[in-house]
Design a protein around this motif. Structure first.
Motif, PDB file in Angstrom:
ATOM      1  N   PRO A   1       0.821  -1.210   0.000  1.00  0.00           N
ATOM      2  CA  PRO A   1       0.000   0.000   0.000  1.00  0.00           C
ATOM      3  C   PRO A   1       0.856   1.262   0.000  1.00  0.00           C
ATOM      4  O   PRO A   1       1.927   1.301   0.602  1.00  0.00           O
ATOM      5  CB  PRO A   1      -0.794  -0.103   1.310  1.00  0.00           C
ATOM      6  N   SER A   2       0.376   2.294  -0.686  1.00  0.00           N
ATOM      7  CA  SER A   2       1.039   3.605  -0.668  1.00  0.00           C
ATOM      8  C   SER A   2       1.046   4.144   0.745  1.00  0.00           C
ATOM      9  O   SER A   2       0.076   3.990   1.473  1.00  0.00           O
ATOM     10  CB  SER A   2       0.287   4.600  -1.547  1.00  0.00           C
ATOM     11  N   GLU A   3       2.130   4.787   1.118  1.00  0.00           N
ATOM     12  CA  GLU A   3       2.222   5.457   2.422  1.00  0.00           C
ATOM     13  C   GLU A   3       2.808   6.841   2.212  1.00  0.00           C
ATOM     14  O   GLU A   3       3.633   7.048   1.335  1.00  0.00           O
ATOM     15  CB  GLU A   3       3.141   4.695   3.373  1.00  0.00           C
TER      16      GLU A   3
ATOM     17  N   GLY B   1       1.054   0.987  -4.242  1.00  0.00           N
ATOM     18  CA  GLY B   1       1.736   2.189  -4.695  1.00  0.00           C
ATOM     19  C   GLY B   1       1.886   2.283  -6.201  1.00  0.00           C
ATOM     20  O   GLY B   1       1.827   3.374  -6.768  1.00  0.00           O
ATOM     21  N   ALA B   2       2.065   1.156  -6.874  1.00  0.00           N
ATOM     22  CA  ALA B   2       2.232   1.163  -8.327  1.00  0.00           C
ATOM     23  C   ALA B   2       0.929   1.440  -9.061  1.00  0.00           C
ATOM     24  O   ALA B   2       0.925   1.532 -10.289  1.00  0.00           O
ATOM     25  CB  ALA B   2       2.832  -0.166  -8.796  1.00  0.00           C
TER      26      ALA B   2
ATOM     27  N   LEU C   1       3.044   6.825  -6.384  1.00  0.00           N
ATOM     28  CA  LEU C   1       3.145   7.134  -4.952  1.00  0.00           C
ATOM     29  C   LEU C   1       3.614   5.874  -4.235  1.00  0.00           C
ATOM     30  O   LEU C   1       2.848   5.103  -3.679  1.00  0.00           O
ATOM     31  CB  LEU C   1       1.800   7.616  -4.410  1.00  0.00           C
ATOM     32  N   ILE C   2       4.921   5.673  -4.271  1.00  0.00           N
ATOM     33  CA  ILE C   2       5.555   4.477  -3.724  1.00  0.00           C
ATOM     34  C   ILE C   2       5.970   4.763  -2.272  1.00  0.00           C
ATOM     35  O   ILE C   2       6.470   5.836  -1.968  1.00  0.00           O
ATOM     36  CB  ILE C   2       6.803   4.101  -4.557  1.00  0.00           C
ATOM     37  N   THR C   3       5.768   3.802  -1.405  1.00  0.00           N
ATOM     38  CA  THR C   3       6.232   3.937  -0.029  1.00  0.00           C
ATOM     39  C   THR C   3       7.750   4.004  -0.012  1.00  0.00           C
ATOM     40  O   THR C   3       8.420   3.191  -0.650  1.00  0.00           O
ATOM     41  CB  THR C   3       5.765   2.738   0.811  1.00  0.00           C
ATOM     42  N   HIS C   4       8.274   4.986   0.688  1.00  0.00           N
ATOM     43  CA  HIS C   4       9.714   5.112   0.900  1.00  0.00           C
ATOM     44  C   HIS C   4       9.903   5.568   2.329  1.00  0.00           C
ATOM     45  O   HIS C   4       9.176   6.433   2.814  1.00  0.00           O
ATOM     46  CB  HIS C   4      10.313   6.125  -0.084  1.00  0.00           C
TER      47      HIS C   4
ATOM     48  N   TYR D   1       7.791   8.399  -7.622  1.00  0.00           N
ATOM     49  CA  TYR D   1       8.818   7.710  -8.413  1.00  0.00           C
ATOM     50  C   TYR D   1       8.332   7.482  -9.833  1.00  0.00           C
ATOM     51  O   TYR D   1       7.292   6.860 -10.056  1.00  0.00           O
ATOM     52  CB  TYR D   1       9.159   6.371  -7.753  1.00  0.00           C
ATOM     53  N   HIS D   2       9.100   7.996 -10.774  1.00  0.00           N
ATOM     54  CA  HIS D   2       8.867   7.721 -12.189  1.00  0.00           C
ATOM     55  C   HIS D   2      10.013   6.832 -12.650  1.00  0.00           C
ATOM     56  O   HIS D   2      11.128   7.312 -12.894  1.00  0.00           O
ATOM     57  CB  HIS D   2       8.849   9.019 -13.000  1.00  0.00           C
ATOM     58  N   PRO D   3       9.780   5.525 -12.736  1.00  0.00           N
ATOM     59  CA  PRO D   3      10.861   4.624 -13.148  1.00  0.00           C
ATOM     60  C   PRO D   3      11.165   4.775 -14.638  1.00  0.00           C
ATOM     61  O   PRO D   3      10.459   5.487 -15.358  1.00  0.00           O
ATOM     62  CB  PRO D   3      10.300   3.235 -12.836  1.00  0.00           C
TER      63      PRO D   3
END
Length: 166
Positions: free
Chosen positions: A41-43, A74-75, A93-96, A124-126
């Motif tokens: 999950p996004s955090e 998040g993805a 909106l990836i958890t970091h 994050y834009h991979p």
């Protein structure tokens, strides 16, 4: 304190010499690590100035309580972002950890509890092949591809990985 939001953005523009194939997940760092981050999950750190939780958002029941999580991986959560070198784009909106640790570190407590905390998120834009890999992963009901490839060094045709704080 007047800072309401800290936005951490990463934009990876690296291009592989050999493009992604069907059934393959490509990334510029740990494929398993990125899949794990993208599937959880996004955090994000949740600021005291925020008036309403996003749909599907929840506070954690334990820990420092400076963050919220969304019920979506998040993805699957897109966020508009920007880096000085690559400009505007849509990230995930990836958890970091820094989203939560910065929010917690910058929390101000007073006799009534928490008086100030900024919202902190990581977008994050991979690289483009990783985005294609994510689309394939999601389309396959979040089941990872059989083949995994990390591109680096001589495998990279051009591009860079840009990081910005604002």
């Amino acid at each position: 304190m007047h800072i309401k939001t800290i936005h951490i953005a990463e934009h990876d523009t690296q291009i592989a010499k050999t493009p992604k194939t069907i059934g393959e997940f490509i990334n510029t760092w740990s494929v398993d690590g990125f899949i794990a981050e993208g599937c959880q999950p996004s955090e994000l750190g949740w600021g005291t100035h925020e008036l309403k939780l996003p749909i599907g958002a929840h506070f954690h029941e334990s820990g420092c309580k400076s963050s919220i999580y969304l019920t979506q991986p998040g993805a699957s959560v897109r966020i508009k972002t920007w880096t000085p070198a690559a400009g505007p784009c849509l990230g995930f909106l990836i958890t970091h950890n820094e989203s939560i640790s910065l929010s917690d570190y910058l929390t101000v407590h007073d006799e009534n509890g928490v008086s100030y905390r900024p919202t902190v998120n990581y977008a994050y834009h991979p690289c483009n092949d990783a985005i294609l890999s994510l689309h394939e992963l999601i389309g396959n009901s979040w089941q990872p591809q059989q083949r995994k490839r990390v591109i680096s060094g001589n495998d990279i045709l051009e591009g860079a990985d840009y990081l910005a704080f604002s």
